[in-house]
Design an enzyme around this catalytic site. Structure first.
Site, PDB file in Angstrom:
ATOM      1  N   HIS A 291       0.841  -1.205   0.000  1.00 20.55           N
ATOM      2  CA  HIS A 291       0.000   0.000   0.000  1.00 20.55           C
ATOM      3  C   HIS A 291       0.878   1.257   0.000  1.00 20.55           C
ATOM      4  CE1 HIS A 291      -3.126  -2.637   2.209  1.00 20.55           C
ATOM      5  NE2 HIS A 291      -3.672  -2.321   1.044  1.00 20.55           N
TER       6      HIS A 291
ATOM      7  N   LYS B 225     -15.466  -7.582   5.818  1.00 16.55           N
ATOM      8  CA  LYS B 225     -15.032  -8.492   6.885  1.00 16.55           C
ATOM      9  C   LYS B 225     -14.792  -7.693   8.160  1.00 16.55           C
ATOM     10  CE  LYS B 225     -11.879 -10.292   4.113  1.00 16.55           C
ATOM     11  NZ  LYS B 225     -10.581 -10.831   3.782  1.00 16.55           N
TER      12      LYS B 225
ATOM     13  N   ARG C 167      -1.477  -6.244  -8.288  1.00 16.88           N
ATOM     14  CA  ARG C 167      -0.354  -7.128  -7.951  1.00 16.88           C
ATOM     15  C   ARG C 167      -0.143  -8.204  -9.010  1.00 16.88           C
ATOM     16  NH1 ARG C 167      -2.850  -8.249  -2.180  1.00 16.88           N
ATOM     17  NH2 ARG C 167      -4.587  -8.227  -3.640  1.00 16.88           N
TER      18      ARG C 167
ATOM     19  N   SER D 141      -3.002  -7.704   2.955  1.00 18.07           N
ATOM     20  CA  SER D 141      -3.305  -7.498   4.374  1.00 18.07           C
ATOM     21  C   SER D 141      -3.754  -8.813   5.009  1.00 18.07           C
ATOM     22  CB  SER D 141      -4.413  -6.458   4.537  1.00 18.07           C
ATOM     23  OG  SER D 141      -3.998  -5.217   4.034  1.00 18.07           O
TER      24      SER D 141
HETATM   25  O1  PNS Z   1      -8.371  -2.695   0.275  1.00 18.79           O
HETATM   26  P1  PNS Z   1      -9.585  -3.244  -0.397  1.00 18.79           P
HETATM   27  O2  PNS Z   1     -10.372  -4.083   0.566  1.00 18.79           O
HETATM   28  O3  PNS Z   1      -9.262  -3.945  -1.686  1.00 18.79           O
HETATM   29  O4  PNS Z   1     -10.491  -1.972  -0.777  1.00 18.79           O
HETATM   30  C1  PNS Z   1     -11.689  -2.128  -1.487  1.00 18.79           C
HETATM   31  C2  PNS Z   1     -12.475  -0.803  -1.528  1.00 18.79           C
HETATM   32  C3  PNS Z   1     -12.685  -0.247  -0.134  1.00 18.79           C
HETATM   33  C4  PNS Z   1     -11.712   0.198  -2.356  1.00 18.79           C
HETATM   34  C5  PNS Z   1     -13.827  -1.148  -2.216  1.00 18.79           C
HETATM   35  O5  PNS Z   1     -14.412  -2.231  -1.564  1.00 18.79           O
HETATM   36  C6  PNS Z   1     -14.797   0.020  -2.233  1.00 18.79           C
HETATM   37  O6  PNS Z   1     -14.621   0.975  -2.964  1.00 18.79           O
HETATM   38  N1  PNS Z   1     -15.823  -0.071  -1.371  1.00 18.79           N
HETATM   39  C7  PNS Z   1     -16.809   0.968  -1.232  1.00 18.79           C
HETATM   40  C8  PNS Z   1     -18.189   0.482  -1.655  1.00 18.79           C
HETATM   41  C9  PNS Z   1     -18.382   0.703  -3.129  1.00 18.79           C
HETATM   42  O7  PNS Z   1     -18.266   1.789  -3.646  1.00 18.79           O
HETATM   43  N2  PNS Z   1     -18.702  -0.405  -3.819  1.00 18.79           N
HETATM   44  C10 PNS Z   1     -18.909  -0.395  -5.237  1.00 18.79           C
HETATM   45  C11 PNS Z   1     -17.584  -0.484  -5.965  1.00 18.79           C
HETATM   46  S1  PNS Z   1     -17.842  -1.373  -7.408  1.00 18.79           S
END
Ligand code: PNS
Length: 163
Positions: free
Chosen positions: A17, A41, A90, A128
């Site tokens: 990150h 989660k 990644r 993570s």
């Molecule tokens: O670190 P992560 O868990 O890969 O992050 C994912 C994140 C938080 C960027 C993604 O889940 C997100 O944008 N969540 C917010 C809800 C949302 O907008 N969902 C629709 C996206 S298609």
């Protein structure tokens, strides 16, 4: 140049990150690091803890703001008048899901673009969840996460508080 958005769960932040955020901070005027308040989660670290860990891990960068959001990313981006999301890739396995999210976000908010930064090979295996798993069973994650995160993981598992 624009200010961009780097969203994530950051539970906890890893060196992967930090690498992506460092590169976004070099490429753009500013970076809003947006922590999702309610990841799907149950998080190991609370929102305030994740915020503190990011602050401690990114203190060497001057053009960073650390914020949190709940709900849809597109709504947060709209509220903050941000139109570029930067995410790390990644491996090919990340691509399918990231592409789907980028396209859904663009459909919900035309004009919101997602740019991908390829992970440094040295961090390509890092996530993570894997870091948490290794730390939970007493494995050494030093060198894979920023020092404040390492200290917090050691402390959390010494206290026996991890889920
Ligand atoms: O670190 P992560 O868990 O890969 O992050 C994912 C994140 C938080 C960027 C993604 O889940 C997100 O944008 N969540 C917010 C809800 C949302 O907008 N969902 C629709 C996206 S298609």
């Amino acid at each position: 140049m624009a200010k961009v958005l780097c969203p994530g769960s950051f539970d906890p932040p890893t060196n992967g990150h930090v690498d992506v955020i460092e590169r976004a901070s070099r490429l753009f005027d500013g970076v809003v690091v947006a922590i999702i308040a309610n990841p799907t989660k149950q998080p190991l670290f609370s929102l305030d803890e994740r915020k503190g860990l990011l602050q401690g891990s990114l203190s060497h960068l001057s053009n960073i703001e650390i914020e949190s959001f709940a709900g849809l990313l597109v709504d947060f981006a709209r509220e903050r008048d941000l139109s570029v999301v930067v995410k790390g890739l990644r491996a090919v396995s990340d691509f399918e899901y990231e592409l789907q999210m980028a396209q859904m976000n663009a459909a919900l908010s035309p004009g919101l673009d997602t740019l991908f930064v390829t992970a440094k090979p040295s961090w390509a295996f890092l996530s993570s969840s894997l870091v948490k798993q290794v730390a939970r069973y007493g494995g050494n994650v030093q060198g894979l996460v920023p020092p404040p995160v390492h200290a917090a993981l050691v402390e959390r598992h010494r206290e026996g508080q991890g889920p």
